[in-house]
Structure formats: structure tokens, C-alpha cells
Write an enzyme that holds these catalytic residues in place. Structure first.
Site, PDB file in Angstrom:
ATOM      1  N   HIS A 204       0.840  -1.203   0.000  1.00 57.37           N
ATOM      2  CA  HIS A 204       0.000   0.000   0.000  1.00 57.37           C
ATOM      3  C   HIS A 204       0.873   1.250   0.000  1.00 57.37           C
ATOM      4  CE1 HIS A 204      -2.994  -2.918   1.376  1.00 57.37           C
ATOM      5  NE2 HIS A 204      -3.944  -2.005   1.236  1.00 57.37           N
ATOM      6  N   HIS A 244      -0.735  -3.759   9.540  1.00 59.20           N
ATOM      7  CA  HIS A 244       0.699  -3.822   9.269  1.00 59.20           C
ATOM      8  C   HIS A 244       1.443  -3.431  10.530  1.00 59.20           C
ATOM      9  CE1 HIS A 244       1.570  -4.813   5.099  1.00 59.20           C
ATOM     10  NE2 HIS A 244       0.582  -4.022   4.689  1.00 59.20           N
ATOM     11  N   ASP A 248       6.852  -2.597   8.622  1.00 65.15           N
ATOM     12  CA  ASP A 248       6.344  -2.835   7.268  1.00 65.15           C
ATOM     13  C   ASP A 248       6.107  -1.520   6.537  1.00 65.15           C
ATOM     14  OD1 ASP A 248       6.194  -5.483   8.150  1.00 65.15           O
ATOM     15  OD2 ASP A 248       4.087  -5.285   8.705  1.00 65.15           O
TER      16      ASP A 248
END
Length: 286
Positions: A204, A244, A248
Site C-alpha cells: 500500500h 501492518h 512494514d
């Protein structure tokens, strides 16, 4: 006219940079741009013959002065700050008691978003709405990255995204992290349907960075600022839902920058190869 030619030649001359002060035409010991050895030209033309380590009496540190050290802090405070932080975290690493293997991972981002996490736990509808909005943002990233390739004929962002997701898949499979115990899923989230997903690193965030960097290259400043703002909100949401870990997301930013740079190098190589006649068909990478 001759003056213009002279100025043009002067402007195109490469400038040397120094370690501790802004570029200076004078080579000085006091700015750590240390004295060149007498056989400098021979060394640069025949680097394999350089034996600078053979004589410690010529070590550059022997020519450092107190002024040099002060200049380092004056002209390069950021590396100095990093040096201090290195010493600090070395101390932390040797004294910190790690959490036991029976405990869930400690994540400072989870601690910072504990309040938002409680809000989302108590309001599943809000969690679904935010998940849906985040999925729309992922769609915006995808549309932009593909759009600049198929519409504008600039494939660098698409190549960067392919590099990034391939590497993410390899790393995500190589070290499979447990999904946080407090994870708040939603059917409106991406990947849609709460399917299993790789945690390390965040695609993302990396995709958002790749799109934003392309926007900056094209001087689409307002759109880039919008994407960066939405990316920041995305980070907060992913931490709040425990989708997450902090690491990350942080690595996702670095991955976006790294693979955008690698894609740029790849594209430059393809263009040069095409000019040289090595590539007769570059397919759609034009």
C-alpha cells in the site's frame, strides 16, 4: 561570442565536492578535502597500482585538526546526528531486554494508535467505511501508475511497481510474520475479502510513494501532496487496524524510493541499448 563559449565551457566543467564543507576550488586540509598525492594523475589512470594503505604515515587522519572536527559539526549536522544516534542505539541494543517468545510482538506504532484502535473496535461500521476509502485510494494508485504508461507512454512507474511487488512477494514468503492478534479486518479492505496477505513490506505504502515520485517528476505538485497526505492517513489507519507492523510501513517508503530509482536506471539502460541498436524491439517500453 567567445565570452559566451568560455562561460558555457566553464559551466559544464564538473565540480568536485568536499566531505565537510561546501564545494571549494581550493584543496585544503582544513576542510578534509585532503591533499592529493604527488602521483594523483597516475593513480587515477592506474588505480590497481595505488598502494595508499602501505604507508600509515600518510593516513589522512594524521592531518585532521580541531578545526576540521568543528567544521564537520558546522557544515554537516545531519551525519553528526546520525553518528550520535548510532552510539545511542548501540547502547540500547546491548541493554534492552527483548520480549519473550511467548509474548506478542512489541510495536511502537500500535502503542501510539491504541486509542484509534479502541474506537474502531467499538464501531465496526466506521472500520468498514475507512477500509473502503483505503481501497479506493489503492485503486487511485493503480489507475495512475497504469495510466501514465498506457496514456502518456511513460512506463517507469509501472516497471517500479512490478519490481516492488515481485520483491515483496519474495520477502513476504521468505519470512512469514504472524498477523497481529488485534487485527481488525473488513470485507471492504484490500486485499478484498480478508484473505491472507504478506505483511513485510507494505505494498500500500510503496505503491503510493512510487506514484507520488512520478507526479513530482512531472511537476504535478498538488496531486503529489494529495497522495502523500492520503498515504499518511493510510499509515495511521493500517496501524490502528493492526493491518501492518510499523516496520512494514517504514520499509514500504524506502521500497518505493528504491524501486523507482532502479526502474529509472533500467529505463535509461534500455534507451541507451536501443540507440546502440542492441534492442530491435522494446515492445511497449517506449
Amino acid at each position: 561570442m567567445n565570452g559566451d563559449k568560455h562561460n558555457l565551457h566553464h559551466r559544464s566543467t564538473p565540480q568536485t565536492t568536499t566531505l565537510l564543507k561546501p564545494p571549494n576550488t581550493n584543496i585544503s586540509i582544513n576542510n578534509f578535502n585532503l591533499k592529493k598525492p604527488s602521483n594523483y594523475q597516475h593513480i587515477t589512470e592506474n588505480p590497481t597500482e595505488w598502494r595508499g594503505w602501505s604507508s600509515l604515515s600518510d593516513a589522512s587522519c594524521l592531518r585532521w585538526t580541531g578545526t576540521d572536527v568543528l567544521d564537520m559539526f558546522k557544515y554537516h549536522p545531519v551525519p553528526c546526528l546520525f553518528a550520535v544516534s548510532l552510539l545511542f542505539f548501540m547502547g540500547v541494543e546491548y541493554t534492552l531486554r527483548m520480549i519473550p517468545s511467548s509474548s506478542p510482538p512489541f510495536d511502537i506504532g500500535f502503542v501510539a494508535t491504541a486509542g484509534l484502535h479502541r474506537v474502531l473496535v467499538s464501531s465496526p461500521a466506521l472500520n468498514t467505511v475507512l477500509a473502503g476509502l483505503n481501497t479506493v485510494f489503492v485503486g487511485m494508485q493503480t489507475a495512475y501508475i497504469i495510466g501514465v504508461w498506457v496514456v502518456e507512454g511513460r512506463p517507469r512507474a509501472a516497471v517500479a511497481a512490478l519490481f516492488m511487488f515481485t520483491c515483496r512477494g519474495i520477502l513476504g514468503y521468505s519470512t512469514q510474520l504472524p498477523v497481529p492478534e488485534e487485527f481488525l479486518g473488513s470485507g471492504a479492505d484490500f486485499p478484498v475479502g480478508n484473505v491472507s496477505f504478506f505483511l513485510f513490506y507494505s505494498g500500500h505504502v510503496a505503491g503510493s510513494v512510487i506514484a507520488s515520485l512520478d507526479m513530482r517528476r512531472m511537476r504535478r505538485w498538488e496531486l503529489a501532496i494529495l497522495f502523500d497526505t492520503l498515504n499518511l492517513l493510510q499509515v495511521v489507519r493500517l496501524l490502528s487496524t493492526r493491518g501492518h507492523y510499523t516496520i512494514d510501513l517504514a520499509v514500504g517508503v524506502g521500497a518505493g524510493i528504491l524501486f523507482d530509482s532502479l526502474a529509472g536506471k533500467y529505463m535509461n539502460k534500455v534507451v541507451v541499448a536501443d540507440v546502440d541498436g542492441s534492442y530491435k524491439n522494446r515492445a511497449l517500453l517506449s
